[in-house]
Every structure is written in C-alpha cells, then in structure tokens.
Motif scaffolding. Structure first.
Motif, short mmCIF file in Angstrom:
data_model
loop_
_atom_site.label_atom_id
_atom_site.label_comp_id
_atom_site.label_asym_id
_atom_site.label_seq_id
_atom_site.Cartn_x
_atom_site.Cartn_y
_atom_site.Cartn_z
N LEU A 32 12.43 3.68 2.99
CA LEU A 32 12.20 2.45 2.23
C LEU A 32 12.21 2.72 0.72
CD1 LEU A 32 11.52 -0.54 2.12
CD2 LEU A 32 9.11 0.05 2.48
N ALA A 33 11.51 3.78 0.30
CA ALA A 33 11.46 4.12 -1.13
C ALA A 33 12.84 4.48 -1.65
CB ALA A 33 10.49 5.28 -1.35
N SER A 34 13.62 5.21 -0.84
CA SER A 34 14.97 5.60 -1.25
C SER A 34 15.86 4.37 -1.41
CB SER A 34 15.56 6.56 -0.22
OG SER A 34 16.90 6.88 -0.54
N ALA A 35 15.73 3.42 -0.47
CA ALA A 35 16.55 2.20 -0.54
C ALA A 35 16.19 1.39 -1.78
CB ALA A 35 16.34 1.37 0.72
N ILE A 36 14.90 1.28 -2.10
CA ILE A 36 14.47 0.53 -3.26
C ILE A 36 14.96 1.19 -4.55
CG2 ILE A 36 12.45 -0.17 -4.62
CD1 ILE A 36 10.98 -0.62 -1.97
N THR A 37 14.88 2.52 -4.60
CA THR A 37 15.38 3.24 -5.78
C THR A 37 16.86 2.97 -5.99
OG1 THR A 37 13.73 4.99 -5.50
CG2 THR A 37 15.66 5.51 -6.82
N ALA A 38 17.63 2.99 -4.88
CA ALA A 38 19.07 2.70 -4.97
C ALA A 38 19.30 1.27 -5.42
CB ALA A 38 19.74 2.96 -3.63
N GLY A 39 18.46 0.34 -4.93
CA GLY A 39 18.59 -1.05 -5.32
C GLY A 39 18.31 -1.27 -6.79
N ILE A 40 17.30 -0.59 -7.30
CA ILE A 40 16.97 -0.70 -8.72
C ILE A 40 18.12 -0.18 -9.59
CG2 ILE A 40 15.47 0.23 -10.54
CD1 ILE A 40 13.16 0.04 -8.53
N LYS A 41 18.69 0.96 -9.17
CA LYS A 41 19.82 1.51 -9.92
C LYS A 41 21.00 0.54 -9.92
CE LYS A 41 18.70 6.43 -9.32
NZ LYS A 41 19.11 7.71 -8.70
N GLN A 42 21.23 -0.10 -8.76
CA GLN A 42 22.31 -1.08 -8.66
C GLN A 42 22.04 -2.27 -9.58
OE1 GLN A 42 25.15 -0.97 -7.33
NE2 GLN A 42 25.86 -3.07 -7.08
N ARG A 96 0.83 -1.20 0.00
CA ARG A 96 0.00 0.00 0.00
C ARG A 96 0.87 1.26 0.00
NH1 ARG A 96 -2.67 -1.46 3.86
NH2 ARG A 96 -1.60 -0.35 5.55
N ILE A 97 1.93 1.26 0.79
CA ILE A 97 2.81 2.43 0.89
C ILE A 97 3.52 2.72 -0.43
CG2 ILE A 97 4.97 3.25 1.93
CD1 ILE A 97 4.09 1.82 4.52
N LEU A 98 3.96 1.66 -1.11
CA LEU A 98 4.82 1.83 -2.29
C LEU A 98 4.05 1.95 -3.60
CD1 LEU A 98 7.52 -0.77 -1.26
CD2 LEU A 98 7.75 1.72 -1.21
N TYR A 99 2.77 1.62 -3.61
CA TYR A 99 1.96 1.76 -4.82
C TYR A 99 1.60 3.23 -5.00
CZ TYR A 99 -1.84 1.20 -8.16
OH TYR A 99 -2.63 1.29 -9.27
N PRO A 100 1.65 3.81 -6.22
CA PRO A 100 1.92 3.16 -7.51
C PRO A 100 3.35 3.38 -8.01
CG PRO A 100 0.92 5.27 -7.91
CD PRO A 100 1.11 5.17 -6.42
N GLU A 101 4.24 3.85 -7.13
CA GLU A 101 5.60 4.16 -7.60
C GLU A 101 6.38 2.91 -8.00
OE1 GLU A 101 9.53 6.72 -6.13
OE2 GLU A 101 7.85 6.38 -4.76
N PHE A 102 6.12 1.81 -7.30
CA PHE A 102 6.88 0.58 -7.57
C PHE A 102 5.93 -0.59 -7.84
CE2 PHE A 102 9.44 3.14 -4.65
CZ PHE A 102 10.64 3.24 -5.36
N ALA A 103 6.39 -1.52 -8.68
CA ALA A 103 5.64 -2.76 -8.93
C ALA A 103 6.04 -3.77 -7.87
CB ALA A 103 5.97 -3.29 -10.33
#
Length: 381
Positions: free
Chosen positions: A112-122, A21-28
């Motif tokens: 959490l969103a920042s960590a996921i964004t960094a993970g995707i870039k990695q 719920r928190i991450l929708y709709p920015e992330f799948a």
C-alpha cells in the motif's frame, strides 16, 4: 511526503481507521465514509494527490466514483481497492476510468505504501508538466496579444476589456482551468486582424452593416480559431472563441481534458456575455444602463450570469489622469487619448491599457518625432 494529501474512501469505518493508523506519520491521510462524503471533503480540503476508493460501496461503487473524480479533478491520481471477485469490474474501471492502479484486499502495508508513493510521484509529474505547459502557453498568448496590439490597437483594447469582464465573472463561478477561459477572452478579438479597419470600427460602434459586411465581421471568431487551432491545450479556448457571436450556443461535439460538456458550454456563455457587454457599453457607457439592455435579451443571457456583472469595477481600478512623458509610461496605465502618427495611422486606441511592447513602440515613435513626447493617461493610484 506530508505536503501530498491522500484521501481514502470506504463504507467501513474500521477499515478506514486501519489505513490511517498504518500510514501515519509517513503520509497525510484523510478518511471519509462513502462517495457523497468524499465529494464534500474534496471541495473543502482538496486538492488531493491520490484518491483511493473501495470498489464495493452503496449508492455509488468505486469505479463510478473515480470516473466522476476524473472529470472534476483530472490531475488527481486514482486507485481502486477490490476483492478478487471484483476483478472484472476493476479491469473495466481501469480501461474506462483511467485508474492508475488497483489493489486487492487485504493489502500488505508495504504494498500500500509503495503504491501511494508511486501515485504521489505520478501526481507531481502530471502537475509539474501542466505548470510548465501552462507557463509556455501564457508566454505564447502574451506574444499573440502583443502582435494584436501592434496590428490592431482597437481590437486589442477591446479584448483587454473583455478579459477584465471575464476575470470578474470567474470570481463568482466555479469552473475548471479558469486560465483557459481567460485566455479565450484575451484572444477573442484576434481574428479582427483580418478585417478592414473601417468595417471593424463601424461594427464595434453598432453601426448598421450590409449583409455582406455583417457576414464578414461575424467570421472573425472563425478566423481566430484557424490561427489558434494548432496550439496544444488551447482547444477549449479555441472552441469558446468560436461561439462568441452565436445566438444559440450548441453543445460541444467533444470534451476536452479537464472540461466537461457542461463546463465548456458555461465558459462559452461567459465569453459571449462579456463580448455582448462590451458591445452594448459602446453605446451606453453607464454600467447599469448596459446591464439593463442585456437583461431585455433574456432569451440569450441567463439572469444568474448577468448578476455576476452587477458589481463590476472599472478596468484597471482606481486611477488619476495625468500627462505622462513616454519615457515614464509603465504597464497598467490606460491611455485617455488616441495616438496617431504623422500619417494619421492609429497606433494606440483611447482606453487601451499599456503593455511593455506598446510602451516601447510609443517611445520609439516619440524619439523620431512622429508623436508627442507626452500623452494623457490614467495612472494607478
């Protein structure tokens, strides 16, 4: 962002729904309850750019789960959720499981969103570099095979047929980096450039060799390993090539990125079977006859692997035999004759699939009059 999928693994359904719920709709985001469900989701819906697991789960904790993920899908970025009391195990997980980041509970949505964004870039960096490296490697392999085609046409034709068998077998098996196993097949006969032509022909035909001759022929995989050992990312292929003539393949002394010891062993068995099938096929061209004789060697070849060759189609698919001018040859045609120059030197072996480099070579010889300007070849229908 939506193209990069994220998998959350936890044993608390309410927590999982909160993440989604928190991450929708920015992330799948996909959510699963526990490690067992995660493996199923990865197989069915992967690849995932980022996998985030809770540390405390029954049956298998997060650190153990992510360590297993690293072996099966090494490109996926792994993160660990942990409480403050779990810091010791979390640090061990980072050191031994190559965890990209660990997050403490409770975690602020922005963190959490920042960590996921960094993970995707990695993940994008890792996969981008791998794609570039693999393209570079495939270019290097192409050059090596062209050199083999020019230096030893018979060994080249043999390696192309072996690669065809391996590609077919890999469609029936689940192995990481199939391109690497195919590369091992394509380069498996590279060491034959060190052999005398007469020895190689007699060995390929199954003729009786003296002890010294047999030892010389059996050394060609080691020669290939020496030629390839300094090429980065070809280490697994290099090891597999070295096992192709061994009766009993030993366990690999070390693992390579993306390959477990079991995967390496299975890849080596696939290559060994393809090489043996080509050897037997020389004497018994009929597919069923060749397989029947290999099944008699049950101590060497597993029935399940032999079964993958049962529906093997001819190399190159459906073709018709035509007389083709050298100026109209195209890659993929298969020669139905030996081509020798005026001095009797074999330029291209019968049954060899043509490549761009080989076609240029034949056309140049035809222009000088050292070979006929038309050749018999099987043309794809």
């Amino acid at each position: 962002m939506m193209a990069d999928k994220i998998l959350f693994v936890d044993d608390e359904p309410a927590v999982l729904e909160g993440y989604k719920r928190i991450l929708y709709p920015e992330f799948a985001v996909d959510i699963v309850d526990g490690a067992a469900s995660a493996f199923t989701a990865i197989e069915a819906n992967g690849p995932y750019s980022v996998v985030i697991s809770d540390m405390r789960m029954p049956a298998m904790n997060g650190a153990e789960f992510l360590s297993k993920i690293r072996l099966s899908i090494p490109d996926t970025v792994r993160m660990l959720f942990t409480g403050y009391t779990d810091l010791g195990p979390a640090i061990d997980a980072i050191n031994h499981g190559h965890i990209f980041r660990f997050l403490t509970k409770p975690c602020e949505p922005e963190v959490l969103a920042s960590a996921i964004t960094a993970g995707i870039k990695q993940y994008q960096l890792i996969t981008g570099e791998r794609e570039l490296l693999e393209k570079t490697l495939m270019g290097s392999i192409k050059v090596l095979t062209d050199v083999l085609a020019a230096a030893n046409p018979e060994a080249f034709g043999r390696s192309m047929r072996i690669a065809h068998y391996v590609r077919h077998m890999l469609t029936k098996l689940t192995l990481p980096s199939p391109w690497c196993i195919e590369a091992a097949a394509t380069l498996s006969q590279l060491g034959c450039i060190t052999l005398e032509s007469d020895l190689m022909r007699r060995a390929f035909s199954g003729a009786k060799l003296s002890a010294d001759e047999q030892a010389g022929f059996d050394a060609h995989p080691v020669a290939a390993m020496e030629l390839l050992k300094n090429i980065p990312r070809l280490e697994p292929a290099c090891w597999m090539i070295g096992q192709q003539l061994k009766r009993d393949i030993p366990a690999a002394e070390s693992e390579f990125p993306g390959f477990s010891a079991a995967d390496l062993l299975l890849g080596a068995k696939v290559l060994k079977l393809a090489v043996a099938y080509e050897q037997v096929r020389e004497k018994f061209p009929a597919k069923d006859a060749a397989l029947l004789r290999l099944r008699d060697r049950r101590n060497e070849f597993e029935a399940s692997l032999l079964d993958t060759l049962a529906d093997l189609q001819p190399h190159g698919g459906a073709k018709k035999l035509l007389k083709v001018p050298t100026t109209r040859l195209t890659a993929g045609m298969v020669l139905d004759q030996e081509i020798k120059n005026g001095q009797g030197v074999l330029l291209v072996a019968k049954g060899q699939e043509l490549t761009t480099a080989l076609i240029m070579r034949l056309d140049n010889h035809a222009k000088t009059g050292s070979i006929d300007k038309e050749v018999m070849a099987f043309v794809p229908v």
